[in-house]
Design a protein around this motif. Structure first.
Motif, PDB file in Angstrom:
ATOM      1  N   ILE A  78       4.595  -1.364  10.081  1.00 56.76           N
ATOM      2  CA  ILE A  78       5.232  -2.010  11.224  1.00 56.76           C
ATOM      3  C   ILE A  78       3.951  -1.937  12.144  1.00 56.76           C
ATOM      4  N   ALA A  79       2.924  -0.548  12.652  1.00 54.45           N
ATOM      5  CA  ALA A  79       2.121  -0.827  13.536  1.00 54.45           C
ATOM      6  C   ALA A  79       1.368  -1.439  13.461  1.00 54.45           C
ATOM      7  N   GLN A  98      10.544   3.287  16.095  1.00 60.23           N
ATOM      8  CA  GLN A  98       9.696   4.287  17.908  1.00 60.23           C
ATOM      9  C   GLN A  98       8.430   4.635  16.912  1.00 60.23           C
ATOM     10  N   LYS A  99       8.347   4.963  15.840  1.00 56.70           N
ATOM     11  CA  LYS A  99       7.202   5.173  15.476  1.00 56.70           C
ATOM     12  C   LYS A  99       5.983   4.301  15.258  1.00 56.70           C
ATOM     13  N   ALA A 100       6.123   3.989  15.223  1.00 56.01           N
ATOM     14  CA  ALA A 100       4.955   1.996  15.118  1.00 56.01           C
ATOM     15  C   ALA A 100       4.961   1.961  16.672  1.00 56.01           C
ATOM     16  N   ARG A 120      -7.714   3.325   8.106  1.00 52.26           N
ATOM     17  CA  ARG A 120      -8.738   5.082   7.993  1.00 52.26           C
ATOM     18  C   ARG A 120      -8.061   5.258   9.140  1.00 52.26           C
ATOM     19  N   ARG A 121      -8.040   4.152  10.416  1.00 47.82           N
ATOM     20  CA  ARG A 121      -7.518   4.794  12.145  1.00 47.82           C
ATOM     21  C   ARG A 121      -6.557   4.732  11.795  1.00 47.82           C
ATOM     22  N   TYR A 122      -5.587   4.114  11.235  1.00 51.29           N
ATOM     23  CA  TYR A 122      -4.352   4.417  11.761  1.00 51.29           C
ATOM     24  C   TYR A 122      -3.466   5.716  10.978  1.00 51.29           C
ATOM     25  N   ILE A 123      -4.135   6.438   9.733  1.00 55.34           N
ATOM     26  CA  ILE A 123      -3.488   7.321   9.552  1.00 55.34           C
ATOM     27  C   ILE A 123      -4.040   8.483  10.610  1.00 55.34           C
ATOM     28  N   GLY A 124      -4.971   7.739  11.191  1.00 55.40           N
ATOM     29  CA  GLY A 124      -5.289   9.093  11.689  1.00 55.40           C
ATOM     30  C   GLY A 124      -4.405   9.600  13.430  1.00 55.40           C
ATOM     31  N   TYR A 125      -4.018   7.950  13.245  1.00 53.23           N
ATOM     32  CA  TYR A 125      -3.793   7.661  14.562  1.00 53.23           C
ATOM     33  C   TYR A 125      -1.829   8.296  14.516  1.00 53.23           C
ATOM     34  N   GLU A 126      -1.296   8.613  12.905  1.00 55.71           N
ATOM     35  CA  GLU A 126       0.004   9.408  12.592  1.00 55.71           C
ATOM     36  C   GLU A 126      -0.388  10.546  13.246  1.00 55.71           C
ATOM     37  N   VAL A 127      -1.556  10.889  12.586  1.00 52.90           N
ATOM     38  CA  VAL A 127      -2.207  12.666  12.570  1.00 52.90           C
ATOM     39  C   VAL A 127      -1.864  13.122  14.408  1.00 52.90           C
ATOM     40  N   ASP A 131       0.703  -1.150  -0.017  1.00 54.17           N
ATOM     41  CA  ASP A 131      -0.069  -0.075  -0.120  1.00 54.17           C
ATOM     42  C   ASP A 131       0.725   0.992   0.333  1.00 54.17           C
ATOM     43  N   PRO A 132       1.291   1.808  -0.972  1.00 58.67           N
ATOM     44  CA  PRO A 132       1.690   3.377  -0.735  1.00 58.67           C
ATOM     45  C   PRO A 132       1.326   4.362  -0.117  1.00 58.67           C
ATOM     46  N   GLN A 133       0.637   4.538   0.092  1.00 59.90           N
ATOM     47  CA  GLN A 133      -0.494   5.410   0.613  1.00 59.90           C
ATOM     48  C   GLN A 133      -0.101   5.630   1.956  1.00 59.90           C
ATOM     49  N   VAL A 134       0.668   4.720   3.074  1.00 61.61           N
ATOM     50  CA  VAL A 134       0.655   4.825   4.202  1.00 61.61           C
ATOM     51  C   VAL A 134       2.014   4.586   4.866  1.00 61.61           C
ATOM     52  N   SER A 135       2.626   5.266   5.629  1.00 62.59           N
ATOM     53  CA  SER A 135       4.220   5.518   5.308  1.00 62.59           C
ATOM     54  C   SER A 135       4.711   4.167   6.338  1.00 62.59           C
TER      55      SER A 135
END
Length: 212
Positions: free
Chosen positions: A57-58, A137-139, A114-121, A48-52
């Motif tokens: 990892i998370a 670390q971010k994960a 969708r949830r994880y993109i929100g968590y990252e924000v 998926d290219p839309q996520v970091s």
């Protein structure tokens, strides 16, 4: 001795290989259903290219922590969760979880992403040095928000230490979040203890592209 369970280490190694190979194949024993399902999920996450990388990892971490890498498509009551919420997929709760509905792997991935993109924000908003952190670390911070909520991070010693530049101390705070309420009593839960110990190690010692 590593406190990260072997199955999770294998899953994260598989993800790292996929990302490092630019989307190449990673093979597991197809005779083992759980491993085959895990492999498919990891490939979906990696592709998926839309996520970091931190989100990727998370999501793999949560797949292990929440369902032992098994797809759970029928909502169930989490008797150990706060308020015993209706839960599906890899620990998803909330209004999108409807009793009696069957959630396909594609449904789960769409909702989880969708949830994880929100968590990252949320993590970027709360953590001063976010951009300097390694994806592992971010994960662990993203997994904390997924498991405990953004409000728990906001008023935590973990956040205070991270924003003071003490990232090692912030990582170690994971081990303290090991309690849940059982029959009205605060109790150390083995699953939360494992999650906290594992995330502490990943946060402090794992680095993307190499593991120390």
């Amino acid at each position: 001795m590593s406190r990260v369970p072997a199955q999770l280490r294998t899953s994260l190694a598989a993800l790292a290989m996929l990302l490092g190979a630019g989307g190449g194949a990673y093979y597991v024993d197809e005779a083992a259903t759980r491993e085959a399902n895990t492999n498919a999920y990891i490939q979906a996450v990696a592709a998926d290219p839309q996520v970091s990388d931190g989100i990727r990892i998370a999501m793999v971490m949560a797949s292990f922590y929440e369902s032992s890498n098994r797809h759970i498509g029928v909502p169930y009551v989490d008797k150990l969760g706060k308020g015993q919420p209706l839960t599906v997929c890899n620990g998803l709760t909330g209004p999108e979880v409807v009793a009696g509905r069957t959630y396909t792997p594609a449904d789960c991935y769409r909702l989880e992403k969708r949830r994880y993109i929100g968590y990252e924000v949320e993590a970027k908003r709360q953590l001063t040095y976010w951009d300097s952190y390694d994806p592992f670390q971010k994960a662990t911070f993203l997994d904390f928000i997924h498991n405990k909520g953004g409000g728990s991070l906001e008023f935590s010693t973990m956040r205070r230490k991270a924003n003071a530049g003490d990232w090692v101390g912030a990582c170690r705070e994971n081990t303290r979040w090991n309690r849940g309420t059982v029959q009205g009593v605060s109790t150390v839960l083995p699953g939360l203890q494992l999650r906290g110990d594992s995330n502490d190690e990943i946060c402090r010692t794992w680095r993307f592209g190499a593991r120390s």
